[in-house]
Scaffold this active site. Structure first.
Site, PDB file in Angstrom:
ATOM      1  N   HIS A 190      34.730  35.193  32.129  1.00 40.60           N
ATOM      2  CA  HIS A 190      35.746  36.242  32.114  1.00 40.60           C
ATOM      3  C   HIS A 190      37.119  35.588  32.007  1.00 40.60           C
ATOM      4  O   HIS A 190      37.314  34.445  32.440  1.00 40.60           O
ATOM      5  CB  HIS A 190      35.684  37.064  33.401  1.00 40.60           C
ATOM      6  CG  HIS A 190      34.503  37.955  33.499  1.00 40.60           C
ATOM      7  ND1 HIS A 190      34.493  39.074  34.295  1.00 40.60           N
ATOM      8  CD2 HIS A 190      33.275  37.910  32.916  1.00 40.60           C
ATOM      9  CE1 HIS A 190      33.322  39.682  34.191  1.00 40.60           C
ATOM     10  NE2 HIS A 190      32.563  38.983  33.369  1.00 40.60           N
ATOM     11  N   GLU A 243      39.820  35.971  33.694  1.00 45.64           N
ATOM     12  CA  GLU A 243      40.393  35.523  34.966  1.00 45.64           C
ATOM     13  C   GLU A 243      39.779  34.201  35.430  1.00 45.64           C
ATOM     14  O   GLU A 243      40.489  33.313  35.903  1.00 45.64           O
ATOM     15  CB  GLU A 243      40.175  36.565  36.077  1.00 45.64           C
ATOM     16  CG  GLU A 243      40.807  37.903  35.800  1.00 45.64           C
ATOM     17  CD  GLU A 243      39.838  38.905  35.213  1.00 45.64           C
ATOM     18  OE1 GLU A 243      39.868  40.075  35.631  1.00 45.64           O
ATOM     19  OE2 GLU A 243      39.039  38.526  34.325  1.00 45.64           O
ATOM     20  N   CYS A 275      36.987  42.572  38.093  1.00 42.61           N
ATOM     21  CA  CYS A 275      35.672  42.938  38.601  1.00 42.61           C
ATOM     22  C   CYS A 275      35.456  42.229  39.942  1.00 42.61           C
ATOM     23  O   CYS A 275      36.292  41.439  40.392  1.00 42.61           O
ATOM     24  CB  CYS A 275      34.588  42.533  37.604  1.00 42.61           C
ATOM     25  SG  CYS A 275      34.352  40.733  37.475  1.00 42.61           S
TER      26      CYS A 275
END
Length: 153
Positions: free
Chosen positions: A56, A58, A86
């Site tokens: 992801h 991040e 998430c």
């Protein structure tokens, strides 16, 4: 929400990262991490590109920022991301001690900054960043709608 003058600048950089994810058919989510007024990390989703469920935006940006700062404690940083983190990404933010998170669009299906879960605000955890959501939310949401709209045709 409490936004600061430079927040929009950094979020626009995150949106540019999100657009770059489209080059390899990944969900258009981008992230930048700022420290001392400069960008020390920038990443986009690369799950499809890497074949890695943890790739992801991040997570990749947190890894880059840690390398830049020479350690896992990302004190005095701000993480900007185009979609509400998430649970996995929110957990990594907490573990990295990121003091502030700014996100664009809320994620009603998987958001962990208050939409589905509130990992970032969980009182029982030892670190809780300041969170501000909704900055350039329309631009981010439109990018996501366009991406998923093409896949449904």
């Amino acid at each position: 929400m409490n936004f600061f003058p430079r927040d929009e600048y950094y979020m626009r950089l995150a949106l540019r990262e999100a657009e770059r994810a489209l080059e390899h058919d990944d969900v258009p989510i981008g992230c930048v991490i700022a420290y001392g007024g400069e960008v020390i990390a920038a990443a986009r989703n690369e799950r499809e590109l890497r074949g890695d469920p943890t790739a992801h935006a991040e997570i990749l940006a947190l890894r880059e920022a840690s390398g830049h700062l020479g350690g896992w404690r990302l004190l005095d940083t701000v993480l900007y991301v185009t979609l509400e983190p998430c649970a996995m990404c929110a957990g990594a933010v907490v573990l990295g001690r990121v003091p502030r998170v700014v996100y664009a669009a809320a994620d009603p299906k998987a958001g962990a900054a208050g939409s589905v879960l509130d990992v970032l605000g969980e009182q029982r955890l030892n670190h809780r960043p300041d969170v501000a959501g909704g900055l350039l939310a329309d631009e981010s949401a439109e990018l996501l709608r366009h991406f998923f709209g093409l896949r449904r045709k």
